[in-house]
Design a protein around this motif. Structure first.
Motif, PDB file in Angstrom:
ATOM      1  N   GLU A 117       0.786  -1.229   0.000  1.00 33.89           N
ATOM      2  CA  GLU A 117       0.000   0.000   0.000  1.00 33.89           C
ATOM      3  C   GLU A 117       0.822   1.285   0.000  1.00 33.89           C
ATOM      4  OE1 GLU A 117      -2.560  -0.301   3.359  1.00 33.89           O
ATOM      5  OE2 GLU A 117      -3.635  -2.060   2.605  1.00 33.89           O
ATOM      6  N   LEU A 118       1.969   1.301   0.636  1.00 32.08           N
ATOM      7  CA  LEU A 118       2.733   2.537   0.756  1.00 32.08           C
ATOM      8  C   LEU A 118       3.485   2.847  -0.534  1.00 32.08           C
ATOM      9  CD1 LEU A 118       4.278   2.129   4.330  1.00 32.08           C
ATOM     10  CD2 LEU A 118       2.404   3.642   3.665  1.00 32.08           C
ATOM     11  N   PRO A 119       3.788   4.117  -0.787  1.00 29.72           N
ATOM     12  CA  PRO A 119       4.686   4.433  -1.904  1.00 29.72           C
ATOM     13  C   PRO A 119       6.008   3.684  -1.736  1.00 29.72           C
ATOM     14  CG  PRO A 119       3.653   6.424  -1.048  1.00 29.72           C
ATOM     15  CD  PRO A 119       3.293   5.327  -0.095  1.00 29.72           C
ATOM     16  N   ARG A 120       6.656   3.315  -2.834  1.00 31.05           N
ATOM     17  CA  ARG A 120       7.803   2.411  -2.801  1.00 31.05           C
ATOM     18  C   ARG A 120       8.864   2.773  -1.756  1.00 31.05           C
ATOM     19  NH1 ARG A 120      10.836   2.537  -6.831  1.00 31.05           N
ATOM     20  NH2 ARG A 120      11.701   0.435  -6.851  1.00 31.05           N
ATOM     21  N   PRO A 121       9.372   4.009  -1.702  1.00 28.65           N
ATOM     22  CA  PRO A 121      10.423   4.284  -0.717  1.00 28.65           C
ATOM     23  C   PRO A 121       9.952   4.089   0.720  1.00 28.65           C
ATOM     24  CG  PRO A 121       9.711   6.310  -1.795  1.00 28.65           C
ATOM     25  CD  PRO A 121       9.128   5.176  -2.569  1.00 28.65           C
ATOM     26  N   PHE A 122       8.719   4.501   1.020  1.00 33.28           N
ATOM     27  CA  PHE A 122       8.199   4.336   2.370  1.00 33.28           C
ATOM     28  C   PHE A 122       7.865   2.877   2.660  1.00 33.28           C
ATOM     29  CE2 PHE A 122       6.997   8.782   1.339  1.00 33.28           C
ATOM     30  CZ  PHE A 122       7.841   9.393   2.243  1.00 33.28           C
ATOM     31  N   ALA A 123       7.439   2.151   1.625  1.00 31.68           N
ATOM     32  CA  ALA A 123       7.176   0.722   1.804  1.00 31.68           C
ATOM     33  C   ALA A 123       8.453   0.002   2.215  1.00 31.68           C
ATOM     34  CB  ALA A 123       6.611   0.120   0.522  1.00 31.68           C
ATOM     35  N   LEU A 124       9.556   0.312   1.541  1.00 35.81           N
ATOM     36  CA  LEU A 124      10.809  -0.362   1.867  1.00 35.81           C
ATOM     37  C   LEU A 124      11.311   0.031   3.251  1.00 35.81           C
ATOM     38  CD1 LEU A 124      13.042  -2.267   0.994  1.00 35.81           C
ATOM     39  CD2 LEU A 124      14.241  -0.313  -0.023  1.00 35.81           C
ATOM     40  N   SER A 125      11.277   1.323   3.574  1.00 35.06           N
ATOM     41  CA  SER A 125      11.780   1.743   4.887  1.00 35.06           C
ATOM     42  C   SER A 125      10.912   1.183   6.016  1.00 35.06           C
ATOM     43  CB  SER A 125      11.864   3.268   4.977  1.00 35.06           C
ATOM     44  OG  SER A 125      10.610   3.886   4.799  1.00 35.06           O
ATOM     45  N   ALA A 126       9.592   1.077   5.784  1.00 38.09           N
ATOM     46  CA  ALA A 126       8.711   0.530   6.816  1.00 38.09           C
ATOM     47  C   ALA A 126       8.946  -0.962   7.015  1.00 38.09           C
ATOM     48  CB  ALA A 126       7.252   0.794   6.448  1.00 38.09           C
ATOM     49  N   VAL A 127       9.080  -1.715   5.915  1.00 38.13           N
ATOM     50  CA  VAL A 127       9.330  -3.160   6.047  1.00 38.13           C
ATOM     51  C   VAL A 127      10.713  -3.401   6.648  1.00 38.13           C
ATOM     52  CG1 VAL A 127       9.557  -5.342   4.811  1.00 38.13           C
ATOM     53  CG2 VAL A 127       7.728  -3.753   4.194  1.00 38.13           C
ATOM     54  N   ASP A 128      11.709  -2.620   6.236  1.00 37.91           N
ATOM     55  CA  ASP A 128      13.033  -2.727   6.860  1.00 37.91           C
ATOM     56  C   ASP A 128      12.927  -2.525   8.373  1.00 37.91           C
ATOM     57  OD1 ASP A 128      14.305  -3.194   4.462  1.00 37.91           O
ATOM     58  OD2 ASP A 128      15.205  -1.212   4.297  1.00 37.91           O
ATOM     59  N   ALA A 129      12.169  -1.499   8.787  1.00 41.43           N
ATOM     60  CA  ALA A 129      12.012  -1.219  10.214  1.00 41.43           C
ATOM     61  C   ALA A 129      11.303  -2.355  10.935  1.00 41.43           C
ATOM     62  CB  ALA A 129      11.244   0.091  10.407  1.00 41.43           C
ATOM     63  N   LEU A 130      10.320  -2.947  10.270  1.00 44.54           N
ATOM     64  CA  LEU A 130       9.615  -4.079  10.865  1.00 44.54           C
ATOM     65  C   LEU A 130      10.558  -5.261  11.068  1.00 44.54           C
ATOM     66  CD1 LEU A 130       6.968  -5.416  11.761  1.00 44.54           C
ATOM     67  CD2 LEU A 130       6.515  -5.964   9.356  1.00 44.54           C
ATOM     68  N   LEU A 131      11.383  -5.545  10.064  1.00 44.74           N
ATOM     69  CA  LEU A 131      12.350  -6.632  10.198  1.00 44.74           C
ATOM     70  C   LEU A 131      13.365  -6.323  11.291  1.00 44.74           C
ATOM     71  CD1 LEU A 131      13.083  -7.474   6.438  1.00 44.74           C
ATOM     72  CD2 LEU A 131      11.403  -8.515   7.971  1.00 44.74           C
ATOM     73  N   ARG A 132      13.806  -5.071  11.340  1.00 48.47           N
ATOM     74  CA  ARG A 132      14.800  -4.665  12.345  1.00 48.47           C
ATOM     75  C   ARG A 132      14.247  -4.799  13.764  1.00 48.47           C
ATOM     76  NH1 ARG A 132      15.788  -0.267  10.040  1.00 48.47           N
ATOM     77  NH2 ARG A 132      14.642   1.213  11.334  1.00 48.47           N
ATOM     78  N   ASP A 182      17.318   1.148  -8.117  1.00 46.31           N
ATOM     79  CA  ASP A 182      16.560   1.700  -9.242  1.00 46.31           C
ATOM     80  C   ASP A 182      17.476   2.228 -10.340  1.00 46.31           C
ATOM     81  OD1 ASP A 182      14.171   1.115  -8.056  1.00 46.31           O
ATOM     82  OD2 ASP A 182      13.670   3.173  -7.475  1.00 46.31           O
ATOM     83  N   ALA A 183      18.656   2.709  -9.965  1.00 43.96           N
ATOM     84  CA  ALA A 183      19.592   3.264 -10.954  1.00 43.96           C
ATOM     85  C   ALA A 183      20.327   2.178 -11.723  1.00 43.96           C
ATOM     86  CB  ALA A 183      20.594   4.185 -10.261  1.00 43.96           C
ATOM     87  N   GLY A 184      20.144   0.921 -11.310  1.00 42.08           N
ATOM     88  CA  GLY A 184      20.766  -0.174 -12.034  1.00 42.08           C
ATOM     89  C   GLY A 184      22.151  -0.554 -11.545  1.00 42.08           C
ATOM     90  N   PHE A 185      22.518  -0.118 -10.333  1.00 44.27           N
ATOM     91  CA  PHE A 185      23.852  -0.416  -9.815  1.00 44.27           C
ATOM     92  C   PHE A 185      23.908  -1.749  -9.068  1.00 44.27           C
ATOM     93  CE2 PHE A 185      23.981   4.421  -9.498  1.00 44.27           C
ATOM     94  CZ  PHE A 185      24.592   4.554 -10.733  1.00 44.27           C
ATOM     95  N   LEU A 278      18.030   6.346 -16.008  1.00 48.78           N
ATOM     96  CA  LEU A 278      17.359   7.607 -15.767  1.00 48.78           C
ATOM     97  C   LEU A 278      16.124   7.687 -16.673  1.00 48.78           C
ATOM     98  CD1 LEU A 278      20.487   9.947 -15.582  1.00 48.78           C
ATOM     99  CD2 LEU A 278      19.129   9.064 -13.669  1.00 48.78           C
ATOM    100  N   PRO A 279      15.113   8.501 -16.342  1.00 46.11           N
ATOM    101  CA  PRO A 279      15.081   9.441 -15.214  1.00 46.11           C
ATOM    102  C   PRO A 279      14.847   8.745 -13.886  1.00 46.11           C
ATOM    103  CG  PRO A 279      12.992   9.462 -16.359  1.00 46.11           C
ATOM    104  CD  PRO A 279      13.892   8.564 -17.150  1.00 46.11           C
ATOM    105  N   ARG A 280      15.056   9.492 -12.817  1.00 44.49           N
ATOM    106  CA  ARG A 280      14.819   8.957 -11.485  1.00 44.49           C
ATOM    107  C   ARG A 280      13.344   8.606 -11.326  1.00 44.49           C
ATOM    108  NH1 ARG A 280      18.298  12.673  -7.365  1.00 44.49           N
ATOM    109  NH2 ARG A 280      16.917  11.640  -5.904  1.00 44.49           N
TER     110      ARG A 280
END
Length: 282
Positions: A117-132, A182-185, A278-280
């Motif tokens: 449900e969350l926008p991608r960056p917030f989804a990742l930071s929230a799930v990371d926090a849950l795992l942490r 996302d940048a492909g690195f 790109l673009p971002r």
């Protein structure tokens, strides 16, 4: 003798505060927990407090879910400011826990919903926090996500759960990692430990494969811990010491992650000899 609700240490609604609500907010006597739910400013945050606040907004027979469930479980989903979480509930859920008498979807189910449900960056930071937090395991969340097949957001959820990592120490580090992916690195290493001559260093996000005998490290410098002159001087000394150990360090601030110009991707790509995608995306 009965005391007004704002002196009790318990959460209360704006209706209970009555005409004094605006005045109490203006003088800093109370703070907002949820939409129309408040508590005395000096009340210590706790799972009991959050559950009591949620009980004031949950209709009878409903179960806290989504961002409200994350908040009750102690997981931050906004990360950019003190905006109260949205009050979300459902009447049907298979995986339910009781948190101080309040029915809430489990941390595992919460992880799936946040990833969807969350926008991608917030989804990742929230799930990371849950795992942490140790309240849910990534493999358990990924297994539970199979029950949501066909629902809106499941494609994003699968991607987020693939990237999620409990080693991310802050939302900023999660956003930085997603920028690099996302940048492909490729997926970077996290919390890389470097043994120096007199101490051990730890780099937030790293690409440890050498390029011309140098390795790349990226460090998220939050406004809270890296804004004062003394802190910045300390950071500079640390980067100089890491340079001597063969590491090129790029300092990343919040504006680098949320601005529109891809200077971060271009700097990383120049070092890795890889042209960024790109673009971002965000």
């Amino acid at each position: 003798m009965s005391f007004p609700p704002f002196f009790s240490g318990l959460p209360f609604t704006g209706r209970q505060a009555g005409k004094k609500l605006k005045w109490l907010l203006s003088v800093g006597e109370i703070r907002q927990l949820l939409a129309d739910v408040y508590v005395a400013t000096d009340t210590i945050d706790s799972p009991e407090l959050r559950s009591a606040a949620a009980a004031l907004v949950l209709p009878e027979g409903t179960i806290a879910c989504g961002q409200l469930a994350a908040w009750i479980h102690g997981i931050d989903t906004t990360a950019l400011g003190p905006k109260p979480p949205r009050a979300q509930w459902t009447r049907e859920a298979a995986d339910i826990v009781q948190v101080f008498g309040v029915p809430v979807i489990s941390p595992i189910a919460t992880g799936v919903e946040l990833a969807m449900e969350l926008p991608r960056p917030f989804a990742l930071s929230a799930v990371d926090a849950l795992l942490r937090s140790g309240k849910a395991d990534r493999w358990a969340i990924r297994a539970a996500s199979a029950e949501y097949e066909g629902k809106r957001g499941i494609h994003q959820a699968r991607q987020i759960l693939h990237y999620a990592d409990r080693r991310a120490a802050s939302p900023g580090e999660s956003w930085l990692r997603l920028r690099m992916i996302d940048a492909g690195f490729g997926r970077p290493d996290l919390q890389t430990r470097i043994k120096g001559h007199t101490r051990e260093y730890r780099i937030d996000v790293a690409y440890p494969d050498p390029v011309d005998n140098r390795r790349l490290g990226l460090e998220y410098d939050s406004d809270r811990w890296h804004s004062h002159q003394r802190e910045q001087a300390r950071d500079e000394v640390r980067r100089t010491e890491l340079e001597a150990l063969g590491w090129h360090i790029i300092s990343v601030r919040r504006t680098d992650l949320w601005g529109s110009y891809p200077s971060l991707e271009l700097a990383v790509g120049a070092f890795l000899c890889v042209w960024p995608k790109l673009p971002r995306r965000w």
